[in-house]
Design a protein around this motif. Structure first.
Motif, mmCIF file in Angstrom:
data_model
loop_
_atom_site.group_PDB
_atom_site.id
_atom_site.type_symbol
_atom_site.label_atom_id
_atom_site.label_comp_id
_atom_site.label_asym_id
_atom_site.label_seq_id
_atom_site.Cartn_x
_atom_site.Cartn_y
_atom_site.Cartn_z
ATOM 1 N N ALA B 44 11.578 -43.670 -12.389
ATOM 2 C CA ALA B 44 12.726 -44.469 -11.933
ATOM 3 C C ALA B 44 13.972 -43.612 -11.675
ATOM 4 O O ALA B 44 14.600 -43.747 -10.620
ATOM 5 N N PHE B 45 14.317 -42.724 -12.604
ATOM 6 C CA PHE B 45 15.553 -41.941 -12.441
ATOM 7 C C PHE B 45 15.458 -41.041 -11.211
ATOM 8 O O PHE B 45 16.357 -41.047 -10.367
ATOM 9 N N ALA B 46 14.358 -40.296 -11.123
ATOM 10 C CA ALA B 46 14.193 -39.376 -9.985
ATOM 11 C C ALA B 46 14.156 -40.172 -8.680
ATOM 12 O O ALA B 46 14.795 -39.785 -7.687
ATOM 13 N N GLY B 47 13.447 -41.282 -8.673
ATOM 14 C CA GLY B 47 13.306 -42.076 -7.460
ATOM 15 C C GLY B 47 14.619 -42.693 -6.998
ATOM 16 O O GLY B 47 14.842 -42.850 -5.803
ATOM 17 N N LEU B 48 15.477 -43.043 -7.951
ATOM 18 C CA LEU B 48 16.734 -43.710 -7.579
ATOM 19 C C LEU B 48 17.869 -42.726 -7.324
ATOM 20 O O LEU B 48 18.685 -42.942 -6.447
ATOM 21 N N ARG B 49 17.922 -41.669 -8.099
ATOM 22 C CA ARG B 49 19.105 -40.807 -8.065
ATOM 23 C C ARG B 49 18.939 -39.498 -7.309
ATOM 24 O O ARG B 49 19.922 -38.922 -6.858
ATOM 25 N N LEU B 50 17.728 -38.999 -7.189
ATOM 26 C CA LEU B 50 17.555 -37.677 -6.566
ATOM 27 C C LEU B 50 17.070 -37.796 -5.130
ATOM 28 O O LEU B 50 16.600 -38.853 -4.696
ATOM 29 N N ALA B 107 12.560 -49.593 -13.466
ATOM 30 C CA ALA B 107 11.527 -49.005 -14.339
ATOM 31 C C ALA B 107 10.557 -50.079 -14.827
ATOM 32 O O ALA B 107 9.344 -49.861 -14.871
ATOM 33 N N LEU B 108 11.111 -51.242 -15.164
ATOM 34 C CA LEU B 108 10.244 -52.341 -15.639
ATOM 35 C C LEU B 108 9.291 -52.810 -14.540
ATOM 36 O O LEU B 108 8.107 -53.041 -14.789
#
Lengths: 282, 177
Positions: B44-50, B107-108
């Motif tokens: 989730a973090f990589a997919g949304l922010r990077l 993420a959920l």
């Protein structure tokens, strides 16, 4: 859909194609490399757990230690008696084998090992142990614990091995009811949440009975495989007629200690040809 | 070392750390016959922010890390995670993606999707599919609860790790004077 919107999926498709075209040997090499890279992390966590146990044991009082030592002395005395009994039985077995010209059972070397990680889910039930190729572990070797048969080694790496447990749906073996010599088929079952692991039985003769109130012990048969005979698999708690009416199918309750394994013993065959590559998972 | 490479390495370190941590929790939970799955948090973090390419590399390598010790076709988790990143890349422009809440919800959803997809791929291997449903439902419930609980911490952990490494992701929040 515009092309710029579809581009991520196009990129994924290209990667997928490249991955599928990659030779199997390269994938195997990458997998082993990742595994060996990961192994020290799990082993370090296991040693940290052992250290934690050590320091928690250090908090015990002298009285508790004296009491534990007394209990241990009693257990050791009973084990000594059993070792003598075991030696007597071994001699008896050798004598009968010679007398009746029977082929002897496979010989094993015991290799105790600590459990690094338990990896249980609905699809597989495996443990990683802290001994591997460096300790002479062979793929396909049976693994036992205090409650009987634990499973078999399916992967051997440099310092660790992966053991598939008898509760894993992927493991099948020939077993017999204790006191009966007709083989039945045992397979690891679906393990329900918050309950001990279970197994499934097939091809049970119609004249055998077992219920939850009067369970029957199931032990390894020693037929077709590396498992030595007489190792406890579990307790048969249910038997129903199968749909064809020729046999019965049933449910086996596996000892709940299997889910809390911290130490197991690998029975490494002295003759490596006993464990064929087919005994080990791909 | 370029900031892009630093970003990839730092986020990879965090995801591999989370895989190890979850493995240890699953080790402890084994006697209760429950398993936690955190696929959603891993991507989730990589997919949304990077940047998409970096996110794809992180998802793929993390998937291979997971695949290395799982008895499945090598690369399966890698492709499931990469697919999740592609889905995120499709929708992320419309989302306030720097919000932690959005990240946890994403993420959920990813966790649920990966769980269901993996379930469909493997359901035939169970000796009793109907009995397996109860176990899967219990695992899914526990996993979603775990992801919701540790999601904010894990997002903050990755942001702090990137800040320490001097490779914070570019902010896409529109600021109005």
């Amino acid at each position: 859909m515009r092309f710029d919107q579809a581009r991520p999926f196009f990129t994924l498709g290209v990667i997928l194609l490249a991955w599928l075209l990659l030779p199997a040997v390269v994938k195997r090499f990458v997998r082993l490399s990742f595994y060996e890279l990961k192994a020290p992390v799990d082993i370090a966590a296991s040693y940290a757990g052992d250290l934690q146990d050590f320091w928690s044991q250090k908090t015990r009082t002298n009285n508790e230690l004296i009491s534990a030592a007394r209990d241990l002395a009693a257990i050791n005395a009973s084990y000594e008696l059993r070792i003598r009994e075991d030696n007597r039985l071994r001699t008896e077995i050798s004598r009968l084998e010679e007398l009746l010209r029977l082929p002897s059972y496979g010989e094993f070397r015991s290799e105790p090992a600590r459990v690094v990680r338990r990896d249980f889910n609905a699809w597989w039930q495996r443990i990683i142990i802290r001994k591997g190729r460096n300790h002479g572990i062979l793929a396909g070797s049976p693994v036992i614990y205090s409650g009987g048969l634990a499973g078999r080694v399916v992967e051997v790496h440099a310092t660790t091995s992966v053991v598939e447990l008898i509760s894993s749906p992927g493991l099948r073996l020939a077993a017999v009811f204790d006191g009966d010599d007709r083989p039945v088929s045992f397979q690891g079952g679906v393990n329900p949440p918050l309950r001990p692991a279970q197994g499934l039985l097939e091809f049970v003769p119609l004249d055998l009975f077992a219920t939850a109130a009067s369970p029957r012990a199931l032990v390894t048969s020693g037929l077709g495989g590396v498992f030595p005979p007489g190792l406890t698999v579990g307790q048969v708690v249910q038997l129903d007629a199968s749909t064809d009416g020729l046999f019965k199918t049933g449910r086996v309750q596996i000892d709940d200690r299997l889910g809390r394994l911290t130490e197991v013993t690998v029975l490494v065959p002295l003759d490596p040809s006993v464990v064929t590559p087919a005994d080990a998972a791909p | 070392m370029s900031p892009a490479l630093r970003q990839v390495l730092v986020v990879l370190l965090c995801t591999c750390g989370l895989v190890t941590l979850t493995g240890q929790i699953n080790h402890v939970l084994a006697p209760a016959a429950l398993t936690l799955e955190v696929a959603g948090l891993l991507v989730a973090f990589a997919g949304l922010r990077l940047d998409f390419r970096r996110a794809l590399i992180i998802a793929f390598v993390t998937g291979l890390w997971v695949d290395a010790s799982a008895p499945v076709v090598f690369g399966r988790h890698a492709f499931l995670y990469a697919l999740a990143v592609c889905m995120l890349a499709r929708f992320r422009a419309r989302l306030p993606r720097e919000e932690t809440f959005v990240g946890v919800v994403a993420a959920l959803f990813i966790n649920l999707a990966v769980f269901v997809l993996a379930g469909f791929l493997d359901l035939g291997t169970l000796p009793d599919s109907s009995a397996g449903g109860l176990r899967l439902l219990a695992d899914l419930g526990a996993s979603q609860l775990f992801v919701a609980l540790i999601g904010p911490w894990f997002f903050a952990c990755q942001i702090q790790a990137l800040r320490i490494a001097g490779a914070s992701p570019t902010s896409h929040t529109r600021r109005y004077a």
